[in-house]
Design an enzyme around this catalytic site. Structure first.
Site, PDB file in Angstrom:
ATOM      1  CG  ASP A  15      -1.769  -1.260   1.540  1.00 44.67           C
ATOM      2  OD1 ASP A  15      -2.971  -1.149   1.347  1.00 44.67           O
ATOM      3  OD2 ASP A  15      -1.126  -2.308   1.926  1.00 44.67           O
ATOM      4  CG  ASN A 159      -2.590 -13.967  -0.661  1.00 42.42           C
ATOM      5  OD1 ASN A 159      -4.133 -13.869  -0.367  1.00 42.42           O
ATOM      6  ND2 ASN A 159      -2.255 -12.769  -1.034  1.00 42.42           N
ATOM      7  CD  GLU A 165      -6.591 -10.338  -1.967  1.00 42.98           C
ATOM      8  OE1 GLU A 165      -5.761  -9.620  -1.561  1.00 42.98           O
ATOM      9  OE2 GLU A 165      -7.831 -10.287  -1.855  1.00 42.98           O
ATOM     10  CG  HIS A 244      -0.351  -7.933  -3.910  1.00 44.10           C
ATOM     11  ND1 HIS A 244      -0.354  -9.077  -4.696  1.00 44.10           N
ATOM     12  CD2 HIS A 244       0.266  -8.177  -2.509  1.00 44.10           C
ATOM     13  CE1 HIS A 244       0.219  -9.888  -3.797  1.00 44.10           C
ATOM     14  NE2 HIS A 244       0.729  -9.540  -2.748  1.00 44.10           N
ATOM     15  CG  ASP A 245      -1.952  -3.054  -2.144  1.00 41.96           C
ATOM     16  OD1 ASP A 245      -2.732  -3.774  -2.668  1.00 41.96           O
ATOM     17  OD2 ASP A 245      -2.018  -2.745  -1.039  1.00 41.96           O
TER      18      ASP A 245
HETATM   19  C1  BDR Z   1      -3.338  -7.732  -0.643  1.00 38.15           C
HETATM   20  O1  BDR Z   1      -3.416  -8.093   0.870  1.00 38.15           O
HETATM   21  C2  BDR Z   1      -2.449  -7.277   1.485  1.00 38.15           C
HETATM   22  O2  BDR Z   1      -1.603  -7.959   2.497  1.00 38.15           O
HETATM   23  C3  BDR Z   1      -1.782  -6.536   0.474  1.00 38.15           C
HETATM   24  O3  BDR Z   1      -1.511  -5.116   1.092  1.00 38.15           O
HETATM   25  C4  BDR Z   1      -2.708  -6.354  -0.877  1.00 38.15           C
HETATM   26  O4  BDR Z   1      -3.570  -5.301  -0.797  1.00 38.15           O
HETATM   27  C5  BDR Z   1      -2.810  -9.098  -1.339  1.00 38.15           C
HETATM   28  O5  BDR Z   1      -3.456  -9.854  -1.013  1.00 38.15           O
HETATM   29 CA    CA Z   2      -3.455  -3.448   0.861  1.00 42.23          CA
END
Ligand code: BDR
Ligand code: CA
Length: 315
Positions: A15, A159, A165, A244-245
């Site tokens: 983030d 994950n 997710e 990711h973000d």
């Molecule tokens: C998402 O989960 C958070 O841990 C990360 O900031 C991301 O937004 C990925 O799965």
């Molecule tokens: Ca995040």
């Protein structure tokens, strides 16, 4: 004209890179950031957001604290995420004026969209609690949201669980409200973020930029790589981690960074084994109309180039 954007964040190392990218890109005007419970408690995600803006010299960007728990569930076990993110980012407390605004994030989102010209892209990159809450509290905001570009969900592989997710698992009911809200949605799931990773060498290049954002991003990328290697090693690759973000923010700046399919998407909220799963229908004749531009691939070299260019900037 830069694209106006609001980031909803659970800051968090990735983030933080997303926030810096949005705040420093000349193609975006970051109107404000709202914080939410997620990678850690909302008191920390808020503090971390202030630290990021302060560190890069953008202390004037307003930050609003949001929901401290999911819409209907009790606090989830954050286990793995805590290893990757820790509670507080490795940045000093704000000392250049970044301060929390008094209004609740949900109310600020509603007021801001209702007063807008319908031109502010919404970019949530944490659990979708604030966004779902704002939609439920005042559905009139929907017509003022031109597009939602969110990081969350996964088709091929979860994950936090085999099926889900993290952002969707943490608040599946909120995710369900948002993906079914009827507005244009571009979803950046794990399927895409795991196709665009940063390496230890990329971290070195970020550090060599010599800017506050480059230094912070280098720290966070290295922290993420170590965290992934300790908790969820990446298949067939080492010394890399998804950020990711930040990919969602780059997709607003340059949509060609993603390959998307326009498909029906929903979120599982009732299952015993697969709660939080992103339910994607890739069939050529699905039962329902498509509602989400779902990213299935991403351009890693372009992602790295964009981050190096943007994070090499100063405020
Ligand atoms: C998402 O989960 C958070 O841990 C990360 O900031 C991301 O937004 C990925 O799965
Ligand atoms: Ca995040």
């Amino acid at each position: 004209m830069p694209t106006k954007v609001i980031l909803d964040v659970d800051t968090g190392t990735d983030d933080a890179v997303a926030l810096m990218t949005a705040a420093l890109s000349p193609d975006l005007e970051l109107i404000g950031a709202t914080s939410v419970n997620g990678n850690t408690g909302v008191e920390y995600t808020t503090e971390n957001t202030l630290r990021v803006f302060d560190w890069i010299g953008r202390p004037e960007i307003p930050v609003f604290r949001g929901c401290d728990r999911p819409l209907v569930r009790s606090q989830a076990d954050l286990g793995m995420a805590a290893v990757i993110h820790k509670n507080l980012l490795d940045l000093p407390p704000a000392s250049h004026g970044a301060t929390l605004r008094p209004q609740h994030a949900v109310d600020w989102l509603i007021d801001t969209y209702l007063a807008s010209d319908g031109d502010i892209v919404l970019c949530p990159v944490g659990p979708l609690t604030n966004i779902a809450m704002a939609i439920q509290k005042d559905p009139r905001i929907l017509e003022a949201i031109p597009e939602i570009v969110l990081m969350g969900g996964a088709h091929q592989m979860g994950n936090r669980t085999h099926s889900a997710e993290f952002n969707f698992l943490l608040d599946p009911e909120a995710a369900r409200v948002v993906v079914n809200c009827g507005r244009p949605i571009r979803m950046v799931p794990l399927d895409a973020t795991h196709r665009a990773m940063l390496s230890t060498q990329d971290a070195q290049h970020l550090r060599e930029l010599g800017t506050p954002a480059g230094e912070a991003a280098a720290r966070f990328v290295l922290q993420r790589i170590a965290g992934y290697e300790a908790t969820q090693p990446i298949l067939h690759r080492s010394g890399v981690a998804p950020i990711h973000d930040a990919l969602a923010v780059c997709a607003i700046i340059d949509p060609t960074i993603l390959t998307t399919d326009f498909i029906p998407v929903d979120v599982e909220v009732n299952a015993e084994l697969s709660v939080g799963r992103t339910v994607c229908d890739f069939r050529t004749r699905p039962d329902k109309p498509a509602n989400v531009h779902f990213a299935i691939d991403a351009d890693e070299p372009k992602f790295v180039r964009m981050l190096l260019e943007i994070l090499g900037r100063t405020a």
